[in-house]
Write an enzyme that holds these catalytic residues in place. Structure first.
Site, short mmCIF file in Angstrom:
data_model
loop_
_atom_site.label_atom_id
_atom_site.label_comp_id
_atom_site.label_asym_id
_atom_site.label_seq_id
_atom_site.Cartn_x
_atom_site.Cartn_y
_atom_site.Cartn_z
N ASP A 15 0.86 -1.18 0.00
CA ASP A 15 0.00 0.00 0.00
C ASP A 15 0.90 1.24 0.00
O ASP A 15 1.72 1.40 0.90
CB ASP A 15 -0.87 -0.04 1.27
N GLU A 111 -2.81 0.01 -4.13
CA GLU A 111 -2.85 -1.05 -3.12
C GLU A 111 -3.15 -2.41 -3.79
O GLU A 111 -4.01 -2.48 -4.66
CB GLU A 111 -4.03 -0.69 -2.23
P1 TTP Z 1 -5.63 4.98 0.87
O1 TTP Z 1 -4.66 3.88 0.52
O2 TTP Z 1 -6.81 4.65 1.69
O3 TTP Z 1 -4.85 6.13 1.64
P2 TTP Z 1 -3.49 6.86 1.36
O4 TTP Z 1 -2.64 6.16 0.36
O5 TTP Z 1 -3.79 8.29 1.02
O6 TTP Z 1 -2.81 6.89 2.76
P3 TTP Z 1 -2.22 5.72 3.68
O7 TTP Z 1 -0.75 6.02 3.76
O8 TTP Z 1 -2.89 5.88 5.00
O9 TTP Z 1 -2.52 4.42 2.99
O10 TTP Z 1 -6.16 5.68 -0.44
C1 TTP Z 1 -5.39 5.74 -1.64
C2 TTP Z 1 -5.75 6.99 -2.42
O11 TTP Z 1 -7.15 6.99 -2.73
C3 TTP Z 1 -5.52 8.25 -1.62
O12 TTP Z 1 -4.21 8.77 -1.76
C4 TTP Z 1 -6.57 9.19 -2.14
C5 TTP Z 1 -7.69 8.30 -2.60
N1 TTP Z 1 -8.83 8.34 -1.66
C6 TTP Z 1 -9.91 9.18 -1.94
O13 TTP Z 1 -9.94 9.84 -2.97
N2 TTP Z 1 -10.97 9.21 -1.05
C7 TTP Z 1 -10.98 8.47 0.10
O14 TTP Z 1 -11.94 8.54 0.88
C8 TTP Z 1 -9.85 7.61 0.38
C9 TTP Z 1 -9.81 6.77 1.64
C10 TTP Z 1 -8.81 7.58 -0.52
#
Ligand code: TTP
Length: 368
Positions: A15, A111
């Site tokens: 991820d 991811e």
């Molecule tokens: P995530 O993998 O949930 O989060 P992240 O990569 O930003 O952070 P983390 O280090 O905690 O994993 O989400 C991946 C991408 O998806 C994120 O960068 C932006 C997008 N996203 C949205 O647009 N809306 C949302 O509600 C979420 C959770 C993510």
């Protein structure tokens, strides 16, 4: 039991950290080390897609109204999402995953689960592989990822989440019980707000409480879902890593037995093809951004014309007027047609459409 456990799969979960925000910091060095928020503008009704770790320290998180985020972190830089760039980086990362195993199941742009059972002998080697993959991501994209290594999907995902950012965590079958017992119930798959409240009301807060309750009482409390939850808390998750072949396009075409000259008939065929494409997109739960019309004249000359829209579409109703327009550009009304085809490409998952839609709709709204 011991024997089956040893024969179990080895799963990695990778991820990327604060994906959109990290890409923005990579591409704009002046924002490095600063709170960055990607998403809709705070002036109206935008929401946060993601926040850099610097902004998270102020309590900013995904899906929060951007206005709230600005209040929590007034010095944050707000940036609009650049999906084209995120998709391109995602392609690079998925290619790295696929160079190690064909069993890659992407969950979103940043991811994926990787079943590496065939590539490594044990969890230690799997951790070594995870390290290599993290390095490859770093050298190819200049981004960090967190990795989880375990014997099933559920634990691999929990592991990758355990030490973010830039983490690498292994959960062995021996470590799993203690890890799961200490886990807050909200972290278990399927425990949303409603279930969590219901469980917390009866004093269940951690995995250990779930385990103590036993399968039957969990089932009485939560129905069928209770049994699944019990299996998870016991570290049992036999869901396989399901690779999804990246589909590039969906299309339908028809070659006529006798060349067609009638414009009305041609349009009826296009409508029918658009409906078939829609059916297939619905089946695959995908959306498209590019629509292509293919046409072969009676003299076998082949032509294609495409049109793209920034928002994803999947219904025939939105394809038909575009097809008519493309068709009118190609057809002078005098030549007979031998083949007609409709295809869509630049495909998006439901998740991507929802996120893109949410952000672009709000961004457009902001500009009004
Ligand atoms: P995530 O993998 O949930 O989060 P992240 O990569 O930003 O952070 P983390 O280090 O905690 O994993 O989400 C991946 C991408 O998806 C994120 O960068 C932006 C997008 N996203 C949205 O647009 N809306 C949302 O509600 C979420 C959770 C993510």
């Amino acid at each position: 039991m011991e024997e089956t456990q040893r024969k179990q799969h080895i799963v990695l979960h990778l991820d990327l950290d604060a994906f959109y925000a990290s890409i923005e910091q990579r591409d704009h060095p002046e924002y490095r080390g600063k709170p960055v928020i990607v998403g809709g503008s705070p002036d109206r009704r935008g929401v946060v897609a993601t926040a850099s770790y610097e902004a998270r320290r102020f309590g900013v998180h995904s899906a929060m109204p951007s206005r709230t985020a600005q209040r929590l972190c007034p010095e944050a830089v707000f940036l609009p999402a650049r999906f084209e760039v995120y998709r391109a980086v995602s392609g690079q990362v998925m290619a790295i995953f696929r160079s190690h195993t064909a069993l890659v199941e992407p969950l979103s742009l940043d991811e994926a689960y990787l079943d590496v059972t065939a590539a490594v002998g044990d969890l230690e080697e799997a951790a070594q592989l995870a390290r290599v993959i993290k390095q490859q991501i770093q050298s190819t994209t200049e981004l960090t990822a967190s990795a989880g290594v375990s014997y099933c999907k559920f634990l691999a995902k929990l592991a990758s989440d355990a030490h973010k950012p830039d983490g690498l965590t292994v959960i062995s079958p021996e470590q799993a019980p203690a890890f799961l017992e200490a886990l807050p119930i909200e972290k278990f798959i399927g425990v949303g707000k409603v279930t969590a409240t219901k469980l917390r009301e009866v004093g269940i807060a951690h995995g250990a409480d779930l385990k103590r309750l036993g399968e039957e009482r969990l089932r009485a409390l939560l129905g069928k879902h209770g049994s699944q939850l019990y299996r998870f808390v016991c570290g049992q998750d036999d869901r396989p890593v399901e690779p999804t072949r990246e589909r590039k396009s969906v299309g339908k075409e028809v070659t006529f037995e006798r060349d067609l000259l009638d414009r009305g008939r041609m349009e009826a065929v296009l409508e029918q093809l658009a409906r078939q494409v829609e059916d297939r997109l619905v089946e695959l739960d995908l959306y498209a951004r590019t629509l292509t019309l293919k046409l072969r004249w009676s003299d076998f000359q082949l032509l294609t014309r495409s049109v793209s829209r920034s928002n994803g579409f999947r219904d025939a109703q939105s394809m038909i007027p575009l097809l008519y327009r493309l068709f009118a550009q190609l057809n002078d009304g005098h030549r007979a047609v031998r083949l007609l085809g409709v295809s869509v490409s630049n495909l998006l998952s439901r998740d991507e459409v929802q996120r893109t839609g949410q952000i672009t709709a709000l961004t457009l709204w902001d500009r009004e």
